[in-house]
Scaffold this active site. Sequence first.
Site, PDB file in Angstrom:
ATOM      1  N   TYR A  32       0.825  -1.221   0.000  1.00 10.86           N
ATOM      2  CA  TYR A  32       0.000   0.000   0.000  1.00 10.86           C
ATOM      3  C   TYR A  32       0.854   1.263   0.000  1.00 10.86           C
ATOM      4  O   TYR A  32       0.623   2.213   0.762  1.00 10.86           O
ATOM      5  CB  TYR A  32      -0.951   0.002   1.214  1.00 10.86           C
ATOM      6  N   LYS A  68      19.542 -10.644  22.560  1.00 10.71           N
ATOM      7  CA  LYS A  68      18.456  -9.778  23.037  1.00 10.71           C
ATOM      8  C   LYS A  68      17.235 -10.653  23.279  1.00 10.71           C
ATOM      9  O   LYS A  68      16.109 -10.351  22.867  1.00 10.71           O
ATOM     10  CB  LYS A  68      18.169  -8.670  22.020  1.00 10.71           C
ATOM     11  N   ASP A  71      22.031  -4.332  24.665  1.00 10.36           N
ATOM     12  CA  ASP A  71      22.061  -2.983  25.226  1.00 10.36           C
ATOM     13  C   ASP A  71      23.058  -2.883  26.373  1.00 10.36           C
ATOM     14  O   ASP A  71      23.847  -1.937  26.455  1.00 10.36           O
ATOM     15  CB  ASP A  71      20.663  -2.535  25.655  1.00 10.36           C
ATOM     16  N   ASP A 102      27.527  -5.738  13.405  1.00  8.23           N
ATOM     17  CA  ASP A 102      27.818  -4.534  12.628  1.00  8.23           C
ATOM     18  C   ASP A 102      27.911  -3.314  13.544  1.00  8.23           C
ATOM     19  O   ASP A 102      28.857  -2.517  13.474  1.00  8.23           O
ATOM     20  CB  ASP A 102      26.712  -4.341  11.586  1.00  8.23           C
TER      21      ASP A 102
END
Length: 382
Positions: A167, A214, A247, A271
Amino acid sequence: MSGARLVEGGSGTAGGGPGAAGAATARYRIAVIAGDGIGQEVVPAAIECLDVVAERHDIVFDWHQLDWGSDYYRSHGRMMPVDGLDRLAEHDAIFLGAVGVPDIPDVETLWGLLIPIRRRFEQYVNLRPVRSLPGVSSPLAGTEPVDIVIVRENNEGEYSEVGGRLYRGTEDEVAIQESIFTKRGITRVARYAARLAADRRAAGHAGRLTSATKSNGIVHTMPFWDEVVRGVLAGFPDVTTDSELIDALAASLVLRPHRYDVIVASNLFGDILSDLAGAITGSIGCAPSANLNPDGRHPSMFEPVHGSAPDIAGQGIANPIGQIWSGALMLDALGHPDAATDLVAAFEAALAGGARTRDIGGSASTAEVAAAVRAHLETTAA
């Protein structure tokens, strides 16, 4: 991959060391893609240094220059020829500068050249060593010396082609990007990282392997990553292992970078962490990488981490150390660790002697840094 060719007869120098008469000369076909931006400047500088160290170690590089990249795209509508990957397959290694320019979308430049090479040749390990270098100060006050190797999964993970957009141009527009993690893909990169940690332990390093995850927030792929990595590491009882949430790991890498030895991570996490680690040690301009096909069935590719840096391209001030160090990784991967050690020692000596570009606090040009590296190689040989 064609493999090295040995040619009888050396350079005729006296003694039994590198270059001794009668020694076999290893000859390699190397595909060179300087690409975009500062790649056009740092690649020739690195090749000059590689040719000097190669002569010392009875190595001959047949450099095959390929004008692929964004200029090629502007002329042909694609980043490389239709048969580009087949042509690269005829080489022993690929020496890449940089890819990307502001006026062409990254989806065209990266997915038209860099990523197809990584995937066609199963370069599933992206090896990114990071360490403190002589004369290069860290932006972190009081930082202890850093010596880390980041092993980034390079073929799948978050950088998949699965997904799309629906869309377009409406208020209901949707973008879907699927992450693809396979047991085979995780297993092989975790095994490579574990073997590396074991080798580094034997060489006097900590031999500690940290897995980036994570799994507290990404409910399917990251727990799967953890499970497969744990299964692999069970076969390496001498390697100290742990798992850290990305984190917390990013924060710890800034606060206590010296506590890390080998880090294994998915495509996206690896990365980001490697750029962060390069900045911690002074500049990503010094950071190298190797896109490895560890099985040796295909050519591997060697490139600096820094990218095309269009803001300084053409000024002759780009830092060539990342490209030169990538050349040392290529020497090592081709089976010449002594030559790789010599090249690293030469650029470290050049840095310690004050040959530094402005990104690391100096005023030297690209050419001046490369000249200093060559001079140290030539002095050592003499």
